[in-house]
Design a protein around this motif. Structure first.
Motif, mmCIF file in Angstrom:
data_model
loop_
_atom_site.group_PDB
_atom_site.id
_atom_site.type_symbol
_atom_site.label_atom_id
_atom_site.label_comp_id
_atom_site.label_asym_id
_atom_site.label_seq_id
_atom_site.Cartn_x
_atom_site.Cartn_y
_atom_site.Cartn_z
ATOM 1 N N THR A 161 0.850 -1.194 0.000
ATOM 2 C CA THR A 161 0.000 0.000 0.000
ATOM 3 C C THR A 161 0.882 1.238 0.000
ATOM 4 N N TRP A 162 0.261 2.405 -0.167
ATOM 5 C CA TRP A 162 1.025 3.648 -0.271
ATOM 6 C C TRP A 162 1.366 4.259 1.080
ATOM 7 N N HIS A 163 0.857 3.660 2.188
ATOM 8 C CA HIS A 163 1.163 4.181 3.519
ATOM 9 C C HIS A 163 0.930 3.069 4.531
ATOM 10 N N PRO A 164 1.697 3.026 5.617
ATOM 11 C CA PRO A 164 1.496 1.963 6.615
ATOM 12 C C PRO A 164 0.097 1.925 7.211
ATOM 13 N N ASP A 165 -0.617 3.055 7.210
ATOM 14 C CA ASP A 165 -1.979 3.082 7.763
ATOM 15 C C ASP A 165 -2.995 2.396 6.855
ATOM 16 N N VAL A 166 -2.659 2.226 5.588
ATOM 17 C CA VAL A 166 -3.623 1.737 4.604
ATOM 18 C C VAL A 166 -3.724 0.215 4.679
ATOM 19 N N GLN A 167 -4.961 -0.282 4.644
ATOM 20 C CA GLN A 167 -5.229 -1.720 4.671
ATOM 21 C C GLN A 167 -5.985 -2.108 3.408
ATOM 22 N N TYR A 168 -5.621 -3.263 2.842
ATOM 23 C CA TYR A 168 -6.313 -3.758 1.650
ATOM 24 C C TYR A 168 -7.227 -4.912 2.037
ATOM 25 N N TYR A 169 -8.429 -4.960 1.409
ATOM 26 C CA TYR A 169 -9.423 -5.992 1.710
ATOM 27 C C TYR A 169 -9.878 -6.680 0.430
ATOM 28 N N HIS A 170 -10.090 -7.979 0.530
ATOM 29 C CA HIS A 170 -10.760 -8.745 -0.516
ATOM 30 C C HIS A 170 -12.235 -8.891 -0.157
ATOM 31 N N ILE A 171 -13.093 -8.906 -1.169
ATOM 32 C CA ILE A 171 -14.510 -9.205 -0.979
ATOM 33 C C ILE A 171 -14.794 -10.558 -1.613
ATOM 34 N N PHE A 183 -10.733 -3.498 -2.130
ATOM 35 C CA PHE A 183 -10.682 -2.062 -1.853
ATOM 36 C C PHE A 183 -9.593 -1.762 -0.829
ATOM 37 N N TYR A 184 -9.047 -0.550 -0.939
ATOM 38 C CA TYR A 184 -8.100 -0.024 0.031
ATOM 39 C C TYR A 184 -8.857 0.854 1.020
ATOM 40 N N LEU A 185 -8.473 0.774 2.281
ATOM 41 C CA LEU A 185 -9.032 1.648 3.307
ATOM 42 C C LEU A 185 -7.900 2.483 3.892
ATOM 43 N N ASP A 186 -7.980 3.782 3.666
ATOM 44 C CA ASP A 186 -6.995 4.735 4.196
ATOM 45 C C ASP A 186 -7.726 5.607 5.213
ATOM 46 N N PRO A 187 -7.774 5.199 6.484
ATOM 47 C CA PRO A 187 -8.739 5.797 7.406
ATOM 48 C C PRO A 187 -8.305 7.071 8.119
ATOM 49 N N TYR A 188 -6.999 7.273 8.344
ATOM 50 C CA TYR A 188 -6.594 8.285 9.316
ATOM 51 C C TYR A 188 -6.150 9.588 8.663
ATOM 52 N N GLU A 189 -6.331 10.657 9.412
ATOM 53 C CA GLU A 189 -5.939 11.977 8.934
ATOM 54 C C GLU A 189 -4.416 12.084 8.838
ATOM 55 N N ARG A 190 -3.969 12.763 7.803
ATOM 56 C CA ARG A 190 -2.563 13.121 7.635
ATOM 57 C C ARG A 190 -2.563 14.529 7.055
ATOM 58 N N ALA A 191 -2.358 15.490 7.928
ATOM 59 C CA ALA A 191 -2.558 16.894 7.560
ATOM 60 C C ALA A 191 -1.704 17.312 6.376
ATOM 61 N N GLU A 192 -0.521 16.712 6.246
ATOM 62 C CA GLU A 192 0.375 17.132 5.172
ATOM 63 C C GLU A 192 -0.001 16.511 3.830
ATOM 64 N N LEU A 222 -11.165 3.814 -0.258
ATOM 65 C CA LEU A 222 -11.949 4.612 0.679
ATOM 66 C C LEU A 222 -10.970 5.430 1.512
ATOM 67 N N VAL A 223 -11.069 6.742 1.405
ATOM 68 C CA VAL A 223 -10.116 7.646 2.044
ATOM 69 C C VAL A 223 -10.866 8.542 3.024
ATOM 70 N N PHE A 224 -10.401 8.572 4.274
ATOM 71 C CA PHE A 224 -11.070 9.350 5.313
ATOM 72 C C PHE A 224 -10.059 10.183 6.093
ATOM 73 N N ASN A 225 -10.588 11.003 6.985
ATOM 74 C CA ASN A 225 -9.774 11.806 7.899
ATOM 75 C C ASN A 225 -10.142 11.502 9.345
ATOM 76 N N PHE A 226 -10.246 10.231 9.680
ATOM 77 C CA PHE A 226 -10.578 9.840 11.040
ATOM 78 C C PHE A 226 -9.398 10.120 11.965
ATOM 79 N N PRO A 227 -9.679 10.343 13.257
ATOM 80 C CA PRO A 227 -8.581 10.626 14.192
ATOM 81 C C PRO A 227 -7.622 9.445 14.320
#
Length: 495
Positions: A161-171, A183-192, A222-227
């Motif tokens: 993935t493009w960042h350690p926070d990102v998780q990939y899922y199979h359906i 799908f990739y899930l990139d859940p956490y905020e990264r202000a930069e 799926l890209v979010f800005n969760f804490p």
């Protein structure tokens, strides 16, 4: 030649076009110095044989005509306007009891709405988020998809993935080992790295469409800005972020679960603009089910589920000032159509329309159409009504589940599979969706339940699945003005 906001040139030389004119100040300010045509969108429509831009817009919508949209708006307004009046009277009484003098103005409503909401549905939002750790919310969401659609969603930790926070899922589907999508899930905020928008800091990005020719499965992000998880605590979501997650995941399902063979029409591609949000709103209806709230909530320390009284308040708070909110949406939808249909000056249109929808008079300093950015800078020109239209269809689809015993998991699963097959599995356009309606969906999905409770007795007789005026004759409004804990119009599923 100029069509719409695009100059079209038959030359391939960059200096001679074609060029796209955006609404960035440094571009459009110079463009206006040389543009003598005040009606670019109307010019575009007439070149293609339509009377107005709104008429042209309807060619790619489920509604089919401007008249059908007006019929829907007028039918809902009959119920919502009286509810709005009662809500504002109660809000003004509430403000007066707390020392507010004079009559409320439109700009007073957000402040007193928040105060009244906190008084009636009192709960601590900071304490509430302790019941929604992200891992538990995801687990409950995936379980819901398994129960409804027969899906298994599995993390794949070995995928790059493009960042350690990102998780990939199979359906996976039906217990099979071969994935049908990912799908990739990139859940956490990264202000930069990420844009932050307070009310909509989440995105579903379609990375790849399904195609049988290349034998590729659909892929999304799926890209979010969760804490971020901090100090040994998991990411604790405020409820608005839980709602955002369900909405964007619903949008992702429409893209990921398609079985259409051709990339050009699979997933969300080639779906009418007033139907593209249906799956998003459908999933949010499930969020407000007490059983779903119980499954996605667990205190991050004690493991206790969300208390029943808080569950009840979360389900009721969405009804607060719902009549007022619905009237605002109806007004903006009507204003958008009028601006793209008539030649009237915008202020004359506002003076004519606003009294029909609002309990507040037009102030002399009010020029709100000039800030109606979605219809000018986005893709919502002559299409703002699509938000409401999609909610109508989603609420109607969800009402099918209200017809059966919620404790009967077999019946719930059968209806869920039917929704999956009709609206996700094979859907490529609403025409196909309409042609395959039958059985329980023939009698339920064609009725309307939007913001108001609507009977299932009125079925559409045209070849389009459209919420017309005749379909809301069975509307009933539950108004509990004497109940201090539930002062609101039961507008069902508008949020």
């Amino acid at each position: 030649m100029m069509v719409g906001s695009v100059y079209i040139s038959f030359s391939t030389q960059p200096s001679r076009g074609p060029w796209t004119v955006t609404l960035q100040p440094h571009i459009y300010s110079q463009f206006l110095e040389f543009c003598g045509d005040r009606d670019l969108r109307k010019c575009q429509a007439q070149l293609l044989g339509f009377e107005s831009f709104a008429d042209m817009s309807m060619q790619t919508k489920m509604a089919g005509s401007v008249q059908e949209v007006h019929s829907m708006i007028n039918s809902l307004l009959k119920r919502a306007k009286s509810a709005q009046q009662k809500e504002l009277e109660l809000l003004e009484d509430f403000a007066a009891e707390r020392g507010f003098g004079g009559s409320l103005k439109s700009w007073d409503v957000p402040y007193w709405k928040r105060k009244q909401q906190r008084t009636i549905y009192s709960y601590d939002e900071e304490e509430l988020r302790e019941y929604f750790p992200l891992p538990q919310v995801l687990s409950g969401l995936f379980t819901l998809c398994e129960n409804l659609f027969g899906l298994t969603i599995m993390p794949q930790p070995d995928v790059d993935t493009w960042h350690p926070d990102v998780q990939y899922y199979h359906i996976l589907e039906g217990g099979k080992d071969t994935p049908i999508a990912g799908f990739y899930l990139d859940p956490y905020e990264r202000a930069e790295e990420k844009l932050f928008v307070r009310d909509d800091s989440g995105w579903m990005v379609a990375l790849r469409n399904k195609t049988s020719l290349m034998n590729t499965n659909p892929l999304a992000a799926l890209v979010f800005n969760f804490p971020q998880p901090l100090y040994g605590k998991p990411s604790l979501l405020p409820f608005r972020d839980v709602l955002l997650l369900f909405r964007k995941f619903g949008h992702a399902l429409q893209h990921l679960l398609t079985k259409t063979s051709y990339a050009e029409v699979s997933g969300s591609s080639n779906v009418e603009w007033d139907a593209v949000e249906v799956c998003s709103h459908f999933m949010t209806h499930w969020l407000y089910e007490p059983s779903t709230l119980a499954n996605i909530s667990s205190h991050y320390e004690s493991g206790k589920p969300l208390p029943d009284d808080i569950v009840d308040k979360l389900c009721k708070v969405r009804q607060h000032l719902a009549g007022y909110d619905l009237c605002q949406e109806l007004y903006l939808s009507a204003l958008d159509l009028e601006l793209h249909t008539t030649k009237e000056f915008w202020l004359d249109i506002v003076r004519r329309l606003l009294p029909q929808y609002s309990s507040f008079p037009l102030e002399t300093i009010d020029s709100h159409p000039c800030a109606f950015l979605p219809i000018f800078t986005g893709q919502w020109g002559a299409a703002y009504y699509c938000h409401l239209w999609a909610r109508i269809i989603a609420a109607d689809a969800f009402s099918a589940f209200r017809e059966v015993d919620r404790r009967n998991s077999t019946e719930i699963s059968e209806i869920g599979r039917r929704y999956y097959w009709l609206n996700l599995y094979w859907r490529q356009s609403s025409s196909l969706f309409r042609n395959k309606l039958g059985g329980v969906w023939g009698g339920i999905l064609l009725s309307v339940e939007v913001a108001l409770r609507v009977s299932h007795s009125s079925l559409m007789i045209s070849d389009r699945m459209k919420p017309s005026g005749s379909m809301v004759q069975g509307v009933t409004i539950d108004w509990t003005a004497d109940d201090r804990d539930d002062r609101g119009l039961n507008l069902g599923h508008v949020y």
